[in-house]
Design a protein around this motif. Structure first.
Motif, PDB file in Angstrom:
ATOM      1  N   GLN A   1       0.834  -1.207   0.000  1.00 35.96           N
ATOM      2  CA  GLN A   1       0.000   0.000   0.000  1.00 35.96           C
ATOM      3  C   GLN A   1       0.867   1.254   0.000  1.00 35.96           C
ATOM      4  O   GLN A   1       0.577   2.216  -0.711  1.00 35.96           O
ATOM      5  CB  GLN A   1      -0.939   0.008   1.208  1.00 35.96           C
ATOM      6  CG  GLN A   1      -1.976   1.103   1.164  1.00 35.96           C
ATOM      7  CD  GLN A   1      -2.928   0.961  -0.010  1.00 35.96           C
ATOM      8  OE1 GLN A   1      -3.469  -0.112  -0.262  1.00 35.96           O
ATOM      9  NE2 GLN A   1      -3.139   2.035  -0.736  1.00 35.96           N
ATOM     10  N   CYS A   2       1.938   1.245   0.771  1.00 35.74           N
ATOM     11  CA  CYS A   2       2.867   2.375   0.783  1.00 35.74           C
ATOM     12  C   CYS A   2       3.448   2.590  -0.612  1.00 35.74           C
ATOM     13  O   CYS A   2       3.475   3.718  -1.118  1.00 35.74           O
ATOM     14  CB  CYS A   2       3.976   2.117   1.807  1.00 35.74           C
ATOM     15  SG  CYS A   2       5.168   3.464   1.953  1.00 35.74           S
TER      16      CYS A   2
ATOM     17  N   TYR B   1       0.862   4.190  -2.886  1.00 32.85           N
ATOM     18  CA  TYR B   1       0.714   5.631  -2.661  1.00 32.85           C
ATOM     19  C   TYR B   1       1.855   6.423  -3.307  1.00 32.85           C
ATOM     20  O   TYR B   1       1.634   7.475  -3.908  1.00 32.85           O
ATOM     21  CB  TYR B   1       0.650   5.954  -1.173  1.00 32.85           C
ATOM     22  CG  TYR B   1      -0.601   5.496  -0.471  1.00 32.85           C
ATOM     23  CD1 TYR B   1      -1.830   5.437  -1.113  1.00 32.85           C
ATOM     24  CD2 TYR B   1      -0.554   5.125   0.861  1.00 32.85           C
ATOM     25  CE1 TYR B   1      -2.975   5.024  -0.449  1.00 32.85           C
ATOM     26  CE2 TYR B   1      -1.695   4.707   1.536  1.00 32.85           C
ATOM     27  CZ  TYR B   1      -2.897   4.660   0.872  1.00 32.85           C
ATOM     28  OH  TYR B   1      -4.022   4.248   1.536  1.00 32.85           O
TER      29      TYR B   1
ATOM     30  N   GLU C   1       1.434   6.322  -7.137  1.00 35.38           N
ATOM     31  CA  GLU C   1       0.338   7.209  -7.531  1.00 35.38           C
ATOM     32  C   GLU C   1       0.761   8.667  -7.455  1.00 35.38           C
ATOM     33  O   GLU C   1       0.406   9.473  -8.323  1.00 35.38           O
ATOM     34  CB  GLU C   1      -0.888   6.969  -6.650  1.00 35.38           C
ATOM     35  CG  GLU C   1      -1.595   5.661  -6.942  1.00 35.38           C
ATOM     36  CD  GLU C   1      -2.707   5.340  -5.949  1.00 35.38           C
ATOM     37  OE1 GLU C   1      -2.826   6.028  -4.898  1.00 35.38           O
ATOM     38  OE2 GLU C   1      -3.462   4.394  -6.225  1.00 35.38           O
TER      39      GLU C   1
ATOM     40  N   LYS D   1      -2.649  14.924  -0.408  1.00 40.13           N
ATOM     41  CA  LYS D   1      -3.342  13.635  -0.543  1.00 40.13           C
ATOM     42  C   LYS D   1      -2.431  12.482  -0.138  1.00 40.13           C
ATOM     43  O   LYS D   1      -2.843  11.574   0.599  1.00 40.13           O
ATOM     44  CB  LYS D   1      -3.812  13.465  -1.991  1.00 40.13           C
ATOM     45  CG  LYS D   1      -4.476  12.143  -2.278  1.00 40.13           C
ATOM     46  CD  LYS D   1      -4.859  12.039  -3.750  1.00 40.13           C
ATOM     47  CE  LYS D   1      -5.401  10.661  -4.067  1.00 40.13           C
ATOM     48  NZ  LYS D   1      -5.711  10.518  -5.495  1.00 40.13           N
ATOM     49  N   THR D   2      -1.204  12.511  -0.597  1.00 37.79           N
ATOM     50  CA  THR D   2      -0.266  11.425  -0.322  1.00 37.79           C
ATOM     51  C   THR D   2       0.146  11.408   1.139  1.00 37.79           C
ATOM     52  O   THR D   2       0.176  10.346   1.775  1.00 37.79           O
ATOM     53  CB  THR D   2       0.964  11.553  -1.238  1.00 37.79           C
ATOM     54  OG1 THR D   2       0.512  11.514  -2.598  1.00 37.79           O
ATOM     55  CG2 THR D   2       1.970  10.432  -0.987  1.00 37.79           C
TER      56      THR D   2
ATOM     57  N   ALA E   1      -2.697  10.129   3.262  1.00 44.34           N
ATOM     58  CA  ALA E   1      -2.845   8.677   3.090  1.00 44.34           C
ATOM     59  C   ALA E   1      -1.754   7.930   3.854  1.00 44.34           C
ATOM     60  O   ALA E   1      -2.024   6.906   4.504  1.00 44.34           O
ATOM     61  CB  ALA E   1      -2.807   8.322   1.610  1.00 44.34           C
ATOM     62  N   LEU E   2      -0.532   8.438   3.801  1.00 40.98           N
ATOM     63  CA  LEU E   2       0.568   7.795   4.538  1.00 40.98           C
ATOM     64  C   LEU E   2       0.386   7.936   6.049  1.00 40.98           C
ATOM     65  O   LEU E   2       0.730   7.026   6.806  1.00 40.98           O
ATOM     66  CB  LEU E   2       1.912   8.359   4.090  1.00 40.98           C
ATOM     67  CG  LEU E   2       2.346   7.947   2.682  1.00 40.98           C
ATOM     68  CD1 LEU E   2       3.559   8.758   2.244  1.00 40.98           C
ATOM     69  CD2 LEU E   2       2.621   6.455   2.600  1.00 40.98           C
TER      70      LEU E   2
END
Length: 122
Positions: free
Chosen positions: A33-34, A37, A40, A61-62, A65-66
């Motif tokens: 997942q990391c 991100y 992306e 956003k990033t 999310a992190l």
């Protein structure tokens, strides 16, 4: 260092820690997942080159999310070394996309090393 090299170092360090420490409260799915991100982010900033508001929206956003991913891992995923690598990745991805990082930072009244600070919890 190029963004892909930084990402490789970052994820390799996370994997090593996961395999060696009982204090790592994450698994391969969290690492995947990391990586997602980060990938992306790199792709998104390539499309926003020179557009500071859009680039900063991708930074926010990033980072958010992190933050959530790190919270899901009892804050064990992103430690000091990882924080530095993630920040370097973000900076270098912005540069690689063709955006002037110093001008972007100046537009936010900060330095290039502070562009994540507004949202960063790690």
């Amino acid at each position: 260092m190029k963004p892909e090299e930084i990402k490789k170092t970052l994820l390799g360090g996370m994997l090593n820690y996961m395999n060696l420490s009982a204090e790592a409260h994450y698994d391969q799915a969290h690492l995947d997942q990391c990586e997602k991100y980060l990938d992306e982010f790199r792709l998104a900033v390539a499309k926003t080159a020179g557009n500071y508001p859009q680039t900063m929206a991708q930074v926010e956003k990033t980072v958010v999310a992190l933050n959530q991913l790190n919270d899901d891992c009892e804050k064990s995923l992103i430690e000091t070394d990882q924080r530095e690598d993630i920040c370097a990745f973000i900076e270098e991805a912005i540069i690689a996309a063709g955006t002037d990082l110093d001008a972007l930072a100046a537009s936010q009244n900060c330095t290039r090393h502070e562009i994540t600070d507004e949202w960063r919890e790690w």
